[in-house]
Design a protein around this motif. Structure first.
Motif, PDB file in Angstrom:
ATOM      1  N   LYS A 248      -7.474   2.515   0.018  1.00  0.00           N
ATOM      2  CA  LYS A 248      -6.604   1.578   1.036  1.00  0.00           C
ATOM      3  C   LYS A 248      -5.701   1.257   0.627  1.00  0.00           C
ATOM      4  O   LYS A 248      -4.472   0.503   1.654  1.00  0.00           O
ATOM      5  CB  LYS A 248      -7.483   1.074   1.791  1.00  0.00           C
ATOM      6  N   ASN A 249      -5.942   1.618  -0.240  1.00  0.00           N
ATOM      7  CA  ASN A 249      -3.597   0.759  -1.352  1.00  0.00           C
ATOM      8  C   ASN A 249      -3.445   2.016  -1.928  1.00  0.00           C
ATOM      9  O   ASN A 249      -1.544   1.975  -1.715  1.00  0.00           O
ATOM     10  CB  ASN A 249      -3.953  -0.061  -2.512  1.00  0.00           C
ATOM     11  N   LEU A 250      -3.298   3.107  -1.947  1.00  0.00           N
ATOM     12  CA  LEU A 250      -3.013   4.591  -2.631  1.00  0.00           C
ATOM     13  C   LEU A 250      -4.277   5.272  -2.264  1.00  0.00           C
ATOM     14  O   LEU A 250      -4.708   5.706  -2.781  1.00  0.00           O
ATOM     15  CB  LEU A 250      -2.899   4.112  -4.324  1.00  0.00           C
ATOM     16  N   VAL A 251      -3.136   6.563  -1.665  1.00  0.00           N
ATOM     17  CA  VAL A 251      -3.321   8.003  -1.347  1.00  0.00           C
ATOM     18  C   VAL A 251      -1.634   8.650  -1.833  1.00  0.00           C
ATOM     19  O   VAL A 251      -1.232   8.583  -1.164  1.00  0.00           O
ATOM     20  CB  VAL A 251      -3.944   7.947   0.039  1.00  0.00           C
ATOM     21  N   GLY A 252      -2.484  10.239  -2.108  1.00  0.00           N
ATOM     22  CA  GLY A 252      -1.097  10.953  -1.726  1.00  0.00           C
ATOM     23  C   GLY A 252      -1.466  12.543  -1.275  1.00  0.00           C
ATOM     24  O   GLY A 252      -2.929  12.658  -1.413  1.00  0.00           O
ATOM     25  N   TYR A 253      -0.448  12.850  -0.859  1.00  0.00           N
ATOM     26  CA  TYR A 253      -1.297  14.815  -0.440  1.00  0.00           C
ATOM     27  C   TYR A 253       0.005  15.623  -1.181  1.00  0.00           C
ATOM     28  O   TYR A 253       1.294  14.720  -0.697  1.00  0.00           O
ATOM     29  CB  TYR A 253      -0.703  14.255   0.818  1.00  0.00           C
TER      30      TYR A 253
ATOM     31  N   ILE B 249      -0.733  -0.320 -11.082  1.00  0.00           N
ATOM     32  CA  ILE B 249      -0.332  -1.573  -9.990  1.00  0.00           C
ATOM     33  C   ILE B 249      -1.165  -1.796  -9.285  1.00  0.00           C
ATOM     34  O   ILE B 249      -1.349  -3.619  -9.378  1.00  0.00           O
ATOM     35  CB  ILE B 249       1.239  -0.926  -9.294  1.00  0.00           C
ATOM     36  N   HIS B 250      -2.219  -0.797  -8.419  1.00  0.00           N
ATOM     37  CA  HIS B 250      -3.080  -0.905  -7.833  1.00  0.00           C
ATOM     38  C   HIS B 250      -4.429  -1.707  -8.706  1.00  0.00           C
ATOM     39  O   HIS B 250      -5.151  -1.752  -7.972  1.00  0.00           O
ATOM     40  CB  HIS B 250      -3.344  -0.430  -6.353  1.00  0.00           C
ATOM     41  N   GLY B 251      -4.345  -0.643  -9.885  1.00  0.00           N
ATOM     42  CA  GLY B 251      -5.569  -0.879 -10.995  1.00  0.00           C
ATOM     43  C   GLY B 251      -6.962   0.155  -9.790  1.00  0.00           C
ATOM     44  O   GLY B 251      -7.768  -0.458 -10.394  1.00  0.00           O
ATOM     45  N   GLU B 252      -6.073   0.872  -9.494  1.00  0.00           N
ATOM     46  CA  GLU B 252      -7.478   1.631  -8.947  1.00  0.00           C
ATOM     47  C   GLU B 252      -6.885   3.413  -9.556  1.00  0.00           C
ATOM     48  O   GLU B 252      -6.319   3.683  -9.937  1.00  0.00           O
ATOM     49  CB  GLU B 252      -7.154   2.348  -7.088  1.00  0.00           C
TER      50      GLU B 252
ATOM     51  N   TYR C 270      -6.922   6.767  -3.991  1.00  0.00           N
ATOM     52  CA  TYR C 270      -7.902   6.069  -5.674  1.00  0.00           C
ATOM     53  C   TYR C 270      -8.205   5.264  -3.964  1.00  0.00           C
ATOM     54  O   TYR C 270      -8.239   4.479  -3.719  1.00  0.00           O
ATOM     55  CB  TYR C 270      -5.576   5.400  -5.580  1.00  0.00           C
ATOM     56  N   GLY C 271      -9.712   4.390  -5.662  1.00  0.00           N
ATOM     57  CA  GLY C 271     -10.286   3.168  -4.963  1.00  0.00           C
ATOM     58  C   GLY C 271     -10.635   3.686  -3.689  1.00  0.00           C
ATOM     59  O   GLY C 271     -11.501   5.207  -3.755  1.00  0.00           O
ATOM     60  N   ASN C 272     -10.426   2.942  -3.009  1.00  0.00           N
ATOM     61  CA  ASN C 272     -11.095   3.119  -1.858  1.00  0.00           C
ATOM     62  C   ASN C 272     -10.413   3.854  -0.301  1.00  0.00           C
ATOM     63  O   ASN C 272     -10.551   3.742   0.616  1.00  0.00           O
ATOM     64  CB  ASN C 272     -12.043   1.809  -1.078  1.00  0.00           C
TER      65      ASN C 272
ATOM     66  N   ARG D 166       1.023  -1.310  -0.395  1.00  0.00           N
ATOM     67  CA  ARG D 166      -0.031  -0.065  -0.045  1.00  0.00           C
ATOM     68  C   ARG D 166       1.087   1.111   0.170  1.00  0.00           C
ATOM     69  O   ARG D 166       1.719   1.346   0.601  1.00  0.00           O
ATOM     70  CB  ARG D 166      -0.759   0.136   1.215  1.00  0.00           C
ATOM     71  N   ILE D 167       0.101   2.514  -1.217  1.00  0.00           N
ATOM     72  CA  ILE D 167       1.196   3.677  -0.523  1.00  0.00           C
ATOM     73  C   ILE D 167       1.030   4.263  -0.855  1.00  0.00           C
ATOM     74  O   ILE D 167      -0.194   5.139  -0.865  1.00  0.00           O
ATOM     75  CB  ILE D 167       1.992   3.480  -2.676  1.00  0.00           C
TER      76      ILE D 167
END
Length: 306
Positions: free
Chosen positions: A279-284, A253-256, A275-277, A226-227
């Protein structure tokens, strides 16, 4: 398993200070782990990496492990002093690994084929050995192993997530670039690198970035970490355009896809990209901040699930 019998290093708490208040100083100093202990297969240490560990007095059974990677021109002890991961380790019983790069202006190698290839013999390979050693030495929970870093450390965090995705549950990092962004550069430091990447001019499609990451571990079909990546919008040293390129890579990579942006979250001036829900990818993206967004350790630990 305790390694307090090994020679210890008294660390001056120098370098940048965290934006968060520190309630207490760490209970222990860093412990220097000889190369022959963490890398007995190659004790000559051709990549010149030193390892120091912060082991709190109250290490939990099956603890979490955090690999914390410093910026260029710095060291593990300086990153220890510039962050409060150790204070939280005292409270929560996890172990923090503070390795040091000692070549190319003390930057992590994120450019050579050796480091951009799983088990290729570069910095990423030795860092994977460090994590593997720590997992065994502390009987760590394999689902609670994490990597974080700033600047060069963030660049290497992305590389580690691509070359050794099976080692880490999650990554957080500050002011970095995509895994493989510096591939082929003559060096990885500000004075040795091809500036194309740092200036934000290595632009690819999400599919292209995904292929770059997957080529570092050919044939891998398991899950990736998770990123969470964080970047100042006034960063012209490692240009803010690299923030978008990282999100392209890991969204593929995560398909989101990007589902939501939310301003002033979790702090004033921060914009969250979910991204998506989430749980796997967020950016700030942090408004008005240049290079070196200081670590927000509570945010990191929340992302790690600690």
């Amino acid at each position: 398993m305790s390694f307090k019998w090994l020679s210890t290093l008294a660390v001056a708490l120098t370098g940048l200070t965290s934006v968060q208040a520190v309630a207490a100083t760490p209970q222990n100093t860093l412990t220097l782990i000889p190369t022959s202990v963490w890398n007995p297969a190659n004790p000559s240490n051709p990549n010149s990496i030193e390892l120091r560990v912060y082991e709190p007095n109250n290490v939990k059974a099956n603890p979490a492990i955090i690999l914390a990677l410093h910026w260029c021109g710095s060291s593990g002890p300086e990153y220890f002093g510039a962050t409060t991961y150790a204070q939280y380790a005292d409270e929560m019983g996890f172990v923090v690994l503070f390795p040091s790069s000692q070549k190319d202006n003390n930057c992590w190698d994120v450019a050579t084929p050796a480091t951009l290839t799983r088990n290729g013999g570069g910095d990423s390979h030795d860092l994977s050995r460090i994590v593997a050693w720590a997992k065994g030495a502390y009987n760590a929970n394999p689902s609670k192993v994490f990597v974080t870093g700033t600047s060069s450390g963030c660049m290497m965090s992305n590389v580690m997530s691509a070359t050794y995705p099976d080692l880490f549950d999650a990554m957080s990092c500050y002011s970095g670039v995509s895994a493989g962004c510096l591939a082929g550069s003559p060096g990885s430091s500000p004075t040795t690198a091809d500036p194309t990447c740092a200036m934000g001019n290595n632009i690819k499609t999400p599919a292209q970035w995904k292929a770059v990451a997957q080529a570092m571990y050919p044939g891998y079909t398991g899950k990736y970490p998770r990123i969470m990546t964080i970047h100042g919008d006034q960063d012209f040293f490692v240009h803010i355009k690299n923030f978008e390129e990282q999100l392209k890579q890991w969204s593929a990579i995560h398909g989101e896809s990007l589902k939501q942006t939310k301003v002033n979250t979790p702090f004033a001036g921060w914009t969250k990209y979910k991204y998506g829900n989430g749980k796997n990818l967020v950016g700030y993206k942090v408004a008005g901040v240049g290079h070196f967004v200081l670590a927000e350790e509570q945010l990191d630990l929340s992302w790690f699930g600690l």
